[in-house]
Design a protein around this motif. Structure first.
Motif, PDB file in Angstrom:
ATOM      1  N   VAL A 199       9.454  26.527  27.969  1.00 14.90           N
ATOM      2  CA  VAL A 199       9.994  26.102  29.255  1.00 14.90           C
ATOM      3  C   VAL A 199      10.698  27.299  29.875  1.00 14.90           C
ATOM      4  O   VAL A 199      11.522  27.952  29.227  1.00 14.90           O
ATOM      5  N   LEU A 200      10.363  27.597  31.132  1.00 13.35           N
ATOM      6  CA  LEU A 200      10.945  28.720  31.852  1.00 13.35           C
ATOM      7  C   LEU A 200      11.875  28.188  32.933  1.00 13.35           C
ATOM      8  O   LEU A 200      11.433  27.444  33.818  1.00 13.35           O
ATOM      9  N   LEU A 201      13.147  28.573  32.884  1.00 14.11           N
ATOM     10  CA  LEU A 201      14.144  28.043  33.800  1.00 14.11           C
ATOM     11  C   LEU A 201      14.937  29.146  34.485  1.00 14.11           C
ATOM     12  O   LEU A 201      15.132  30.222  33.921  1.00 14.11           O
ATOM     13  N   ALA A 202      15.426  28.825  35.672  1.00 12.34           N
ATOM     14  CA  ALA A 202      16.309  29.719  36.422  1.00 12.34           C
ATOM     15  C   ALA A 202      17.288  28.854  37.215  1.00 12.34           C
ATOM     16  O   ALA A 202      17.023  27.675  37.442  1.00 12.34           O
ATOM     17  N   PRO A 203      18.406  29.426  37.637  1.00 18.40           N
ATOM     18  CA  PRO A 203      19.424  28.612  38.310  1.00 18.40           C
ATOM     19  C   PRO A 203      19.043  28.135  39.713  1.00 18.40           C
ATOM     20  O   PRO A 203      19.519  27.090  40.145  1.00 18.40           O
ATOM     21  N   PRO A 238       3.114  30.953  29.612  1.00 17.84           N
ATOM     22  CA  PRO A 238       3.484  30.110  30.749  1.00 17.84           C
ATOM     23  C   PRO A 238       3.884  30.934  31.967  1.00 17.84           C
ATOM     24  O   PRO A 238       4.405  32.039  31.837  1.00 17.84           O
ATOM     25  N   THR A 239       3.608  30.392  33.125  1.00 14.87           N
ATOM     26  CA  THR A 239       4.058  31.011  34.373  1.00 14.87           C
ATOM     27  C   THR A 239       4.719  29.977  35.281  1.00 14.87           C
ATOM     28  O   THR A 239       5.257  30.327  36.312  1.00 14.87           O
ATOM     29  N   GLU A 240       4.676  28.720  34.879  1.00 17.92           N
ATOM     30  CA  GLU A 240       5.308  27.669  35.670  1.00 17.92           C
ATOM     31  C   GLU A 240       6.801  27.653  35.371  1.00 17.92           C
ATOM     32  O   GLU A 240       7.214  27.583  34.207  1.00 17.92           O
ATOM     33  N   THR A 241       7.602  27.738  36.417  1.00 14.94           N
ATOM     34  CA  THR A 241       9.048  27.762  36.260  1.00 14.94           C
ATOM     35  C   THR A 241       9.683  26.575  36.965  1.00 14.94           C
ATOM     36  O   THR A 241       9.040  25.899  37.758  1.00 14.94           O
ATOM     37  N   SER A 242      10.942  26.353  36.663  1.00 17.12           N
ATOM     38  CA  SER A 242      11.689  25.267  37.278  1.00 17.12           C
ATOM     39  C   SER A 242      13.149  25.678  37.364  1.00 17.12           C
ATOM     40  O   SER A 242      13.587  26.585  36.652  1.00 17.12           O
ATOM     41  N   THR A 243      13.898  24.972  38.195  1.00 15.52           N
ATOM     42  CA  THR A 243      15.339  25.188  38.170  1.00 15.52           C
ATOM     43  C   THR A 243      15.910  24.449  36.966  1.00 15.52           C
ATOM     44  O   THR A 243      15.321  23.479  36.479  1.00 15.52           O
ATOM     45  N   ILE A 244      17.037  24.909  36.512  1.00 18.60           N
ATOM     46  CA  ILE A 244      17.682  24.299  35.346  1.00 18.60           C
ATOM     47  C   ILE A 244      17.982  22.832  35.618  1.00 18.60           C
ATOM     48  O   ILE A 244      17.649  21.958  34.813  1.00 18.60           O
ATOM     49  N   HIS A 245      18.614  22.564  36.770  1.00 19.09           N
ATOM     50  CA  HIS A 245      19.006  21.193  37.084  1.00 19.09           C
ATOM     51  C   HIS A 245      17.808  20.259  37.208  1.00 19.09           C
ATOM     52  O   HIS A 245      17.842  19.127  36.730  1.00 19.09           O
ATOM     53  N   ARG A 246      16.751  20.724  37.838  1.00 16.71           N
ATOM     54  CA  ARG A 246      15.564  19.878  37.990  1.00 16.71           C
ATOM     55  C   ARG A 246      14.966  19.541  36.630  1.00 16.71           C
ATOM     56  O   ARG A 246      14.587  18.412  36.361  1.00 16.71           O
ATOM     57  N   ARG A 247      14.869  20.540  35.776  1.00 15.67           N
ATOM     58  CA  ARG A 247      14.242  20.314  34.471  1.00 15.67           C
ATOM     59  C   ARG A 247      15.104  19.434  33.553  1.00 15.67           C
ATOM     60  O   ARG A 247      14.580  18.626  32.791  1.00 15.67           O
ATOM     61  N   LEU A 248      16.422  19.590  33.653  1.00 14.08           N
ATOM     62  CA  LEU A 248      17.303  18.757  32.837  1.00 14.08           C
ATOM     63  C   LEU A 248      17.373  17.327  33.358  1.00 14.08           C
ATOM     64  O   LEU A 248      17.698  16.413  32.605  1.00 14.08           O
ATOM     65  N   ASP A 303       9.780  24.068  22.427  1.00 11.17           N
ATOM     66  CA  ASP A 303      10.047  24.867  21.236  1.00 11.17           C
ATOM     67  C   ASP A 303      10.844  26.110  21.599  1.00 11.17           C
ATOM     68  O   ASP A 303      11.620  26.631  20.801  1.00 11.17           O
ATOM     69  N   VAL A 304      10.620  26.609  22.830  1.00 13.50           N
ATOM     70  CA  VAL A 304      11.296  27.798  23.330  1.00 13.50           C
ATOM     71  C   VAL A 304      11.755  27.508  24.752  1.00 13.50           C
ATOM     72  O   VAL A 304      10.973  27.020  25.573  1.00 13.50           O
ATOM     73  N   VAL A 305      13.007  27.793  25.032  1.00 14.25           N
ATOM     74  CA  VAL A 305      13.542  27.647  26.392  1.00 14.25           C
ATOM     75  C   VAL A 305      14.045  29.018  26.821  1.00 14.25           C
ATOM     76  O   VAL A 305      14.886  29.617  26.166  1.00 14.25           O
ATOM     77  N   LEU A 306      13.490  29.492  27.919  1.00 10.91           N
ATOM     78  CA  LEU A 306      13.895  30.787  28.475  1.00 10.91           C
ATOM     79  C   LEU A 306      14.660  30.514  29.759  1.00 10.91           C
ATOM     80  O   LEU A 306      14.135  29.848  30.659  1.00 10.91           O
ATOM     81  N   VAL A 307      15.887  30.986  29.814  1.00 12.29           N
ATOM     82  CA  VAL A 307      16.699  30.832  31.014  1.00 12.29           C
ATOM     83  C   VAL A 307      16.933  32.222  31.579  1.00 12.29           C
ATOM     84  O   VAL A 307      17.468  33.096  30.893  1.00 12.29           O
ATOM     85  N   ASP A 308      16.509  32.430  32.817  1.00 14.36           N
ATOM     86  CA  ASP A 308      16.658  33.735  33.463  1.00 14.36           C
ATOM     87  C   ASP A 308      17.889  33.728  34.358  1.00 14.36           C
ATOM     88  O   ASP A 308      18.211  32.713  34.980  1.00 14.36           O
TER      89      ASP A 308
END
Length: 166
Positions: free
Chosen positions: A95-99, A129-139, A160-165
């Motif tokens: 999961v790829l996340l950003a604020p 993966p290349t699909e990203t989401s905001t942290i709040h949306r994904r949570l 299994d892996v959470v990447l927060v940028d």
């Protein structure tokens, strides 16, 4: 209380190693993806950050612009995927996340451009993966409570892996 609990959990995770990971088995792939010489060789700090990110349940990769954070992350993710596929398992759920939405879009662009420069099979590149989401949306913010989320300690993200940028 919440901050203290979170800090303790993050410290615990940072000290824990990843279960079932065999550093000796992944050494050849690590050397290929993080070479010590050549045009695309990362510097020693990138190699160290990559090793920590692979071996620990929590890792923070930091640095200024152009220091190779995205390159390091793409290589780590590729190695995790490669190892899973080689063992006959499905690729890890990443999961790829950003604020913010803008930061999520930049993350997707950076990862997409970084994929072409890594030394791995096309199947591994396709699984990155290349699909990203905001942290709040994904949570999953709960209606009426901006600090209460659907996914929390009792209901973690299916990943299994959470990447927060950023």
């Amino acid at each position: 209380q919440y901050q203290q609990t979170l800090a303790a959990d993050l410290s615990r995770r940072a000290s824990e190693t990843v279960d079932g990971l065999d550093p000796r088995a992944m050494a050849p792939a690590f050397s290929r993806l993080f070479p010590t010489s050549g045009e695309r060789a990362p510097d020693v700090r990138q190699r160290f950050a990559g090793a920590v990110a692979l071996l620990r349940r929590l890792a923070v990769i930091s640095g200024g612009p152009g220091t190779g954070k995205t390159t390091t992350v793409v290589r780590v993710l590729a190695l995790l995927i490669e190892q899973a596929l080689a063992a006959g398992h499905a690729a890890p759920r990443i999961v790829l996340l950003a604020p913010t939405g803008k930061a999520a879009a930049r993350l997707a662009e950076s990862l997409t451009s970084g994929i072409s420069g890594i030394d791995c099979d096309d199947a591994v590149k396709a699984a990155l993966p290349t699909e990203t989401s905001t942290i709040h949306r994904r949570l999953g913010t709960r209606r009426g409570s901006p600090t209460s989320f659907f996914h929390d300690a009792d209901n973690p993200l299916p990943a299994d892996v959470v990447l927060v940028d950023e």
